[in-house]
Motif scaffolding. Structure first.
Motif, mmCIF file in Angstrom:
data_model
loop_
_atom_site.group_PDB
_atom_site.id
_atom_site.type_symbol
_atom_site.label_atom_id
_atom_site.label_comp_id
_atom_site.label_asym_id
_atom_site.label_seq_id
_atom_site.Cartn_x
_atom_site.Cartn_y
_atom_site.Cartn_z
ATOM 1 N N ALA A 5 0.812 -1.209 0.000
ATOM 2 C CA ALA A 5 0.000 0.000 0.000
ATOM 3 C C ALA A 5 0.849 1.263 0.000
ATOM 4 N N ALA A 6 0.488 2.176 -0.904
ATOM 5 C CA ALA A 6 1.046 3.525 -0.876
ATOM 6 C C ALA A 6 0.096 4.409 -0.075
ATOM 7 N N GLY A 7 0.549 5.613 0.257
ATOM 8 C CA GLY A 7 -0.308 6.491 1.030
ATOM 9 C C GLY A 7 0.280 7.873 1.185
ATOM 10 N N ILE A 8 -0.526 8.778 1.753
ATOM 11 C CA ILE A 8 -0.108 10.150 2.054
ATOM 12 C C ILE A 8 -0.487 10.432 3.493
ATOM 13 N N ILE A 9 0.485 10.869 4.289
ATOM 14 C CA ILE A 9 0.239 11.224 5.683
ATOM 15 C C ILE A 9 0.859 12.591 5.944
ATOM 16 N N GLY A 10 0.522 13.181 7.084
ATOM 17 C CA GLY A 10 1.143 14.456 7.420
ATOM 18 C C GLY A 10 0.426 15.166 8.552
ATOM 19 N N PRO A 27 -13.964 9.165 -7.619
ATOM 20 C CA PRO A 27 -13.599 10.529 -8.016
ATOM 21 C C PRO A 27 -12.512 11.146 -7.145
ATOM 22 N N SER A 28 -12.570 10.911 -5.827
ATOM 23 C CA SER A 28 -11.577 11.492 -4.926
ATOM 24 C C SER A 28 -11.584 10.721 -3.615
ATOM 25 N N VAL A 29 -10.527 10.930 -2.835
ATOM 26 C CA VAL A 29 -10.420 10.352 -1.502
ATOM 27 C C VAL A 29 -10.225 11.493 -0.515
ATOM 28 N N THR A 30 -10.986 11.488 0.591
ATOM 29 C CA THR A 30 -11.006 12.618 1.510
ATOM 30 C C THR A 30 -10.727 12.177 2.934
ATOM 31 N N ALA A 31 -9.983 13.012 3.655
ATOM 32 C CA ALA A 31 -9.762 12.813 5.092
ATOM 33 C C ALA A 31 -9.860 14.170 5.772
ATOM 34 N N VAL A 32 -10.036 14.165 7.105
ATOM 35 C CA VAL A 32 -10.105 15.390 7.902
ATOM 36 C C VAL A 32 -9.076 15.280 9.017
ATOM 37 N N THR A 33 -8.291 16.348 9.220
ATOM 38 C CA THR A 33 -7.261 16.305 10.256
ATOM 39 C C THR A 33 -7.899 16.181 11.642
ATOM 40 N N ASP A 34 -7.203 15.432 12.516
ATOM 41 C CA ASP A 34 -7.727 15.182 13.870
ATOM 42 C C ASP A 34 -7.290 16.290 14.827
ATOM 43 N N ALA A 35 -7.433 16.057 16.123
ATOM 44 C CA ALA A 35 -7.115 17.071 17.126
ATOM 45 C C ALA A 35 -5.642 17.447 17.133
ATOM 46 N N GLN A 36 -4.790 16.568 16.636
ATOM 47 C CA GLN A 36 -3.350 16.872 16.546
ATOM 48 C C GLN A 36 -2.968 17.432 15.179
ATOM 49 N N GLY A 37 -3.955 17.696 14.338
ATOM 50 C CA GLY A 37 -3.686 18.233 13.009
ATOM 51 C C GLY A 37 -3.170 17.194 12.030
ATOM 52 N N GLU A 38 -3.285 15.920 12.378
ATOM 53 C CA GLU A 38 -2.732 14.858 11.531
ATOM 54 C C GLU A 38 -3.820 14.253 10.640
ATOM 55 N N TYR A 39 -3.382 13.761 9.495
ATOM 56 C CA TYR A 39 -4.304 13.116 8.555
ATOM 57 C C TYR A 39 -3.599 11.928 7.913
ATOM 58 N N LEU A 59 -4.197 9.320 4.329
ATOM 59 C CA LEU A 59 -4.901 8.812 3.153
ATOM 60 C C LEU A 59 -4.209 7.528 2.723
ATOM 61 N N THR A 60 -4.767 6.399 3.051
ATOM 62 C CA THR A 60 -4.169 5.113 2.738
ATOM 63 C C THR A 60 -5.215 4.019 2.923
ATOM 64 N N PRO A 61 -5.155 2.956 2.136
ATOM 65 C CA PRO A 61 -4.221 2.679 1.045
ATOM 66 C C PRO A 61 -4.636 3.391 -0.239
ATOM 67 N N LEU A 62 -3.646 3.788 -1.027
ATOM 68 C CA LEU A 62 -3.886 4.467 -2.292
ATOM 69 C C LEU A 62 -3.178 3.704 -3.415
ATOM 70 N N PRO A 63 -3.771 3.660 -4.616
ATOM 71 C CA PRO A 63 -3.072 3.081 -5.757
ATOM 72 C C PRO A 63 -1.924 3.972 -6.199
ATOM 73 N N ILE A 64 -0.926 3.373 -6.817
ATOM 74 C CA ILE A 64 0.239 4.145 -7.253
ATOM 75 C C ILE A 64 -0.148 5.062 -8.416
ATOM 76 N N GLY A 65 0.539 6.209 -8.503
ATOM 77 C CA GLY A 65 0.264 7.166 -9.563
ATOM 78 C C GLY A 65 0.582 8.581 -9.123
ATOM 79 N N LEU A 66 0.194 9.554 -9.954
ATOM 80 C CA LEU A 66 0.393 10.978 -9.672
ATOM 81 C C LEU A 66 -0.872 11.560 -9.040
ATOM 82 N N TYR A 67 -0.680 12.342 -7.958
ATOM 83 C CA TYR A 67 -1.822 12.858 -7.196
ATOM 84 C C TYR A 67 -1.776 14.375 -7.094
ATOM 85 N N THR A 68 -2.963 14.953 -6.984
ATOM 86 C CA THR A 68 -3.140 16.343 -6.589
ATOM 87 C C THR A 68 -3.875 16.335 -5.255
ATOM 88 N N VAL A 69 -3.317 17.048 -4.266
ATOM 89 C CA VAL A 69 -3.893 17.061 -2.921
ATOM 90 C C VAL A 69 -4.265 18.497 -2.575
#
Length: 442
Positions: free
Chosen positions: A40-45, A70-82, A84-94
């Motif tokens: 699994a690939a993913g985006i965290i931060g 169409p899109s994958v969505t997350a909302v940052t938690d109380a620590q400001g963390e988010y 997005l996983t698992p994601l298919p490989i490829g180029l993303y716009t966030v």
């Protein structure tokens, strides 16, 4: 054997029932976007404001041609963390959005097999609605994995001339790794062999999280895979984490998938003895050296096609391939003096289905078969009717369920199947008769 089959069916039935029950649970808004958990690939931060204070409630939306939804969505938690996983490989716009702050857009974020991109960003206060776009700043280091690895992307597979011969030929692009000597499908039916820094054995070859090689620890490689259906591959040599149970090379490949748009490709190529050179001199011929056996034909025909069955819900991908060559056997002739040919061919077929049952539940399955075939054994002392037909199908399959809940829970259950069978049959041809040059033996 019957007892083993009954137990296997019982486990499969239990898995299906459990998946259906969990599928009925309420889910968070975060969507499962689909890729084998082991790959699994993913985006965290973490998102902060201009003063460095964390920002909860930021909406993070990822879009990509690689996504089937169409899109994958997350909302940052109380620590400001988010996350997005698992994601298919490829180029993303966030895109990052929060009322009272400027929107921030990150473009060209590339995710490769198993790569987790960490994007820690700061949003500035904004009185009016505007979007700041940042491009060309994709993360280069996976902070979640310390392994030494090489990513082989779809673009690399397309432009390199060796790529049509499969992963074994492509391994020449990986530092410290060598595989079979491969020239024009010359090792078509040979077992796939990987050496990492001179070490042979203890490899771990996976296709979408399914072991695609013998579990024998002394096995030196993996199975043949329909290479035109590979979306990307990760090769790890040293420093692997707990997902790699051995000390050898890890090869992890991901198959293409269908999407909301229909897509496909076809490839046809071939060769003949007229295009093959020889370096045997007249003096060597006079001494009895004949050189390599002459190539008669080499053919490779393949095609794949994928798309939607139900938009944003159900997708398919299918592929087929036939490749083979006919080369003269050394000092082997029919009664009329014509050469006996070494006939080698390998058909493939692949079917894959992806189903987004709910935003947080996804099911994926594939079935892949590659079959080694070779008529061989003829020589100066062995006539055509004494040859053998080697027939070796290798079957790979999987069923997987993924469940995502919020930023903190990702569940994946997967069942895989690997079966390798090889048998040999006598040609049982009358002396002096000539079988078809290629194709299945009847």
């Amino acid at each position: 054997m019957a007892s083993l089959n009954r137990r296997a069916w019982a486990r499969s039935a239990s898995f299906i029932v459990l998946s259906i029950l969990i599928n009925l649970l309420p889910t968070a808004e975060t969507a499962s976007a689909g890729q084998a958990a082991a790959s699994a690939a993913g985006i965290i931060g973490q998102i902060t404001d201009g003063t460095g204070a964390v920002l909860p409630g930021v909406t993070v939306t990822a879009t990509s041609p690689a996504l089937q939804v169409p899109s994958v969505t997350a909302v940052t938690d109380a620590q400001g963390e988010y996350r997005l996983t698992p994601l298919p490989i490829g180029l993303y716009t966030v895109v990052y959005e929060l009322a009272g702050f400027q929107n921030l857009r990150r473009e060209n974020v590339r995710l490769t097999v198993g790569f987790v991109a960490k994007l820690d960003l700061a949003l500035n206060l904004g009185a009016v609605s505007e979007t700041i776009t940042v491009s060309g700043a994709s993360p280069l280091v996976d902070v979640t994995n310390t392994a030494t690895r090489t990513e082989l992307t779809r673009e690399q597979l397309d432009v390199l001339p060796t790529s049509r011969d499969g992963l074994k030929a492509f391994m020449g692009q990986v530092p410290g790794v060598r595989s079979n000597l491969e020239v024009g499908t010359s090792s078509l039916t040979d077992g796939v062999v990987y050496r990492a820094y001179g070490q042979l054995g203890e490899s771990w070859n996976m296709l979408e999280g399914v072991l695609a090689s013998s579990p024998d620890v002394n096995s030196g490689g993996g199975s043949h895979v329909e290479f035109n259906s590979i979306e990307g591959t990760r090769v790890q040599t040293i420093g692997a984490n707990a997902e790699m149970p051995r000390r050898g090379i890890l090869v992890d490949a991901i198959l293409k998938s269908g999407g909301n748009d229909f897509h496909g490709m076809a490839n046809v190529y071939g060769s003949s003895g007229a295009l093959e050179a020889t370096n045997v001199s007249d003096e060597q011929r006079a001494a009895g050296v004949k050189g390599a056996q002459k190539l008669h034909t080499l053919r490779d025909v393949s095609g794949n096609f994928g798309g939607r069955i139900i938009r944003n819900k159900l997708w398919f991908f299918a592929a087929a391939r036939w490749e083979g060559y006919d080369r003269e056997a050394l000092d082997a002739f029919y009664d009329d003096g014509s050469p006996i040919l070494l006939n080698t061919w390998m058909p493939y077929h692949l079917e894959k289905v992806s189903y987004q049952a709910t935003p947080g539940n996804r099911f994926t399955g594939f079935y892949h078969v590659a079959t080694d075939n070779q008529r061989r054994g003829a020589s100066k002392f062995v006539p055509a009717e004494s040859r053998e037909l080697a027939h070796g199908p290798v079957t790979l399959a999987k069923g997987e369920w993924q469940h995502v809940r919020g930023n903190s829970l990702v569940v994946s259950a997967q069942s895989g199947y690997y079966h390798y069978d090889y048998d040999y049959h006598s040609m049982r041809q009358a002396a002096g008769s000539r079988p078809p040059i290629s194709g299945r033996c009847t």
